[in-house]
Scaffold this active site. Structure first.
Site, PDB file in Angstrom:
ATOM      1  N   ARG A 188       0.867  -1.177   0.000  1.00  0.00           N
ATOM      2  CA  ARG A 188       0.000   0.000   0.000  1.00  0.00           C
ATOM      3  C   ARG A 188       0.902   1.225   0.000  1.00  0.00           C
ATOM      4  O   ARG A 188       2.028   1.182   0.504  1.00  0.00           O
ATOM      5  CB  ARG A 188      -0.888   0.022   1.243  1.00  0.00           C
ATOM      6  CG  ARG A 188      -1.804  -1.189   1.391  1.00  0.00           C
ATOM      7  CD  ARG A 188      -2.591  -1.085   2.692  1.00  0.00           C
ATOM      8  NE  ARG A 188      -3.520  -2.204   2.864  1.00  0.00           N
ATOM      9  CZ  ARG A 188      -3.248  -3.325   3.535  1.00  0.00           C
ATOM     10  NH1 ARG A 188      -2.056  -3.475   4.113  1.00  0.00           N
ATOM     11  NH2 ARG A 188      -4.131  -4.292   3.639  1.00  0.00           N
ATOM     12  N   LYS A 214      -2.053  -2.375   8.114  1.00  0.00           N
ATOM     13  CA  LYS A 214      -3.221  -1.906   8.845  1.00  0.00           C
ATOM     14  C   LYS A 214      -3.225  -2.504  10.250  1.00  0.00           C
ATOM     15  O   LYS A 214      -2.833  -3.644  10.452  1.00  0.00           O
ATOM     16  CB  LYS A 214      -4.504  -2.298   8.107  1.00  0.00           C
ATOM     17  CG  LYS A 214      -4.721  -1.524   6.809  1.00  0.00           C
ATOM     18  CD  LYS A 214      -6.065  -1.858   6.199  1.00  0.00           C
ATOM     19  CE  LYS A 214      -6.343  -1.008   4.957  1.00  0.00           C
ATOM     20  NZ  LYS A 214      -7.648  -1.323   4.346  1.00  0.00           N
ATOM     21  N   HIS A 282      -2.477   2.817  -6.090  1.00  0.00           N
ATOM     22  CA  HIS A 282      -3.071   1.591  -5.565  1.00  0.00           C
ATOM     23  C   HIS A 282      -3.275   0.552  -6.659  1.00  0.00           C
ATOM     24  O   HIS A 282      -3.268  -0.657  -6.393  1.00  0.00           O
ATOM     25  CB  HIS A 282      -4.413   1.898  -4.898  1.00  0.00           C
ATOM     26  CG  HIS A 282      -4.937   0.764  -4.068  1.00  0.00           C
ATOM     27  ND1 HIS A 282      -4.326   0.346  -2.913  1.00  0.00           N
ATOM     28  CD2 HIS A 282      -6.004  -0.053  -4.251  1.00  0.00           C
ATOM     29  CE1 HIS A 282      -5.001  -0.666  -2.399  1.00  0.00           C
ATOM     30  NE2 HIS A 282      -6.019  -0.928  -3.198  1.00  0.00           N
ATOM     31  N   ARG A 285      -0.449  -1.931  -6.748  1.00  0.00           N
ATOM     32  CA  ARG A 285      -0.592  -3.025  -5.782  1.00  0.00           C
ATOM     33  C   ARG A 285      -1.588  -4.062  -6.305  1.00  0.00           C
ATOM     34  O   ARG A 285      -1.357  -5.269  -6.208  1.00  0.00           O
ATOM     35  CB  ARG A 285      -1.059  -2.448  -4.442  1.00  0.00           C
ATOM     36  CG  ARG A 285      -1.506  -3.463  -3.396  1.00  0.00           C
ATOM     37  CD  ARG A 285      -1.806  -2.737  -2.103  1.00  0.00           C
ATOM     38  NE  ARG A 285      -2.697  -3.462  -1.211  1.00  0.00           N
ATOM     39  CZ  ARG A 285      -2.307  -4.348  -0.315  1.00  0.00           C
ATOM     40  NH1 ARG A 285      -1.032  -4.661  -0.213  1.00  0.00           N
ATOM     41  NH2 ARG A 285      -3.185  -4.939   0.481  1.00  0.00           N
ATOM     42  N   HIS A 308      -3.717  -9.328   3.808  1.00  0.00           N
ATOM     43  CA  HIS A 308      -5.162  -9.438   3.985  1.00  0.00           C
ATOM     44  C   HIS A 308      -5.462 -10.398   5.131  1.00  0.00           C
ATOM     45  O   HIS A 308      -4.885 -11.480   5.210  1.00  0.00           O
ATOM     46  CB  HIS A 308      -5.834  -9.966   2.713  1.00  0.00           C
ATOM     47  CG  HIS A 308      -5.908  -8.962   1.614  1.00  0.00           C
ATOM     48  ND1 HIS A 308      -6.122  -9.308   0.297  1.00  0.00           N
ATOM     49  CD2 HIS A 308      -5.795  -7.604   1.618  1.00  0.00           C
ATOM     50  CE1 HIS A 308      -6.139  -8.215  -0.448  1.00  0.00           C
ATOM     51  NE2 HIS A 308      -5.945  -7.175   0.342  1.00  0.00           N
ATOM     52  N   TYR A 317     -10.142  -8.965  -4.390  1.00  0.00           N
ATOM     53  CA  TYR A 317      -9.072  -8.076  -4.833  1.00  0.00           C
ATOM     54  C   TYR A 317      -8.479  -8.520  -6.157  1.00  0.00           C
ATOM     55  O   TYR A 317      -8.140  -7.712  -7.008  1.00  0.00           O
ATOM     56  CB  TYR A 317      -7.991  -8.056  -3.752  1.00  0.00           C
ATOM     57  CG  TYR A 317      -7.105  -6.838  -3.790  1.00  0.00           C
ATOM     58  CD1 TYR A 317      -7.463  -5.697  -3.092  1.00  0.00           C
ATOM     59  CD2 TYR A 317      -5.920  -6.835  -4.507  1.00  0.00           C
ATOM     60  CE1 TYR A 317      -6.664  -4.576  -3.112  1.00  0.00           C
ATOM     61  CE2 TYR A 317      -5.117  -5.716  -4.533  1.00  0.00           C
ATOM     62  CZ  TYR A 317      -5.487  -4.593  -3.836  1.00  0.00           C
ATOM     63  OH  TYR A 317      -4.698  -3.489  -3.863  1.00  0.00           O
TER      64      TYR A 317
END
Length: 336
Positions: A188, A214, A282, A285, A308, A317
């Site tokens: 990211r 994240k 993005h 990615r 993820h 995705y």
């Protein structure tokens, strides 16, 4: 209690609430709700470890709900009023937001914020908002940046494309290194710009980067030698000191590099290469994941590389179909 037409404004004539000790002032809510709201924001940052921007977004969403309820119910929102909410009240809020063009994803986040706030109220014994559990989350169209063609992705991350630009060589090298990490390791943009100098090895000294994703979760991601070389070229040209614990990528004045700078770089490249508007940082990615899958990459391995938490997220995705996901599941499950 009387219902009124949908609106996000506080009711006319409602007395303003006092400014609470924690600095939260919600003119459409009773003081006890304002205090609980302030505690909830602290809880999100301190206990849930959400980023400041996420806390801000959740707080804004819940304020919108409370402001609507004040108008909808005809008075400042109290803890007792929250406990009496019905599914019709919640659906009225969703309908009002949809009527002004708010998309399903934003509505889903608003519900998530209210449910989080409701959990804190229940935990503290202040109110039970049972109506929230009976309302289904709105359907969300799963839209993701389209992956670039392999050739286009390579051209974007080719350092030679930047030769001759009227910018300093170290800046060109920096931008090339960031884009190389986005496509070469599937990072990211926040992860790439959050790298510290010590997180990326010199060429020949290692083949993984340590990434903070994240939720402050750290993971190791393989990195190609050409990507490491691009980073090394930037480090060698950078006029600023790059201490091991400091940011790897810096801006023109030596501070942390803004994501907006990389977005502007992609905008210039889109124009130069004739690429669509979907060619964003993005999208690199997204292209990393899709191109790996196209070449026979294992879906679970791609899930780990992307960071993820759920395989279903990786399925969406990468745009694979349910049958392919079931094949991976059957092959990987220990009771197959």
């Amino acid at each position: 209690m009387a219902r009124t037409k949908a609106s996000g404004a506080p009711p006319s004539g409602a007395p303003p609430s006092e400014v609470q000790p924690d600095g939260i002032d919600l003119p459409f809510a009773a003081p006890e709700v304002s205090v609980a709201y302030g505690r909830w924001l602290v809880h999100l940052g301190a206990e849930r470890r959400m980023s400041p921007k996420t806390v801000e977004a959740y707080g804004r969403d819940v304020r919108q709900v409370l402001a609507f309820l004040a108008e909808h119910l005809g008075g400042r929102v109290t803890l007792a009023a929250l406990g009496r909410l019905t599914t019709a009240d919640i659906r009225a809020f969703l309908a009002a937001r949809r009527s002004v063009g708010v998309a399903g994803r934003s509505l889903m986040r608003s519900l998530a914020g209210m449910r989080s706030f409701a959990r804190l109220l229940a935990r503290d014994g202040l109110a039970e908002i049972t109506a929230l559990a009976a309302v289904r989350a709105p359907k969300v169209e799963k839209t993701l940046p389209k992956p670039l063609a392999i050739g286009d992705a390579r051209r974007i991350t080719d350092v030679d494309l930047r030769a001759g630009e009227a910018r300093e060589p170290w800046v060109l090298a920096r931008d090339a290194a960031v884009l190389a990490l986005l496509y070469g390791s599937g990072l990211r943009i926040s992860e790439a710009l959050g790298l510290r100098r010590r997180d990326v090895p010199a060429p020949g000294a290692g083949d993984v980067v340590v990434v903070t994703g994240k939720g402050n979760k750290r993971r190791m991601v393989p990195v190609l030698r050409p990507v490491l070389q691009a980073v090394a070229d930037y480090v060698a040209l950078c006029p600023y000191a790059l201490p091991d614990t400091g940011p790897l990528f810096v801006g023109a004045k030596g501070g942390p590099l803004s994501p907006r700078i990389i977005q502007l770089v992609m905008e210039r490249l889109r124009g130069a290469l004739g690429l669509p508007d979907t060619a964003t940082p993005h999208a690199l990615r997204h292209s990393f994941a899709t191109h790996l899958l196209m070449r026979g990459g294992d879906l679970r391995a791609i899930q780990e590389l992307l960071g993820h938490a759920s395989l279903s997220t990786t399925q969406i995705y990468t745009g694979i179909d349910s049958e392919r996901l079931l094949e991976v599941y059957r092959a990987a499950h220990p009771r197959r």
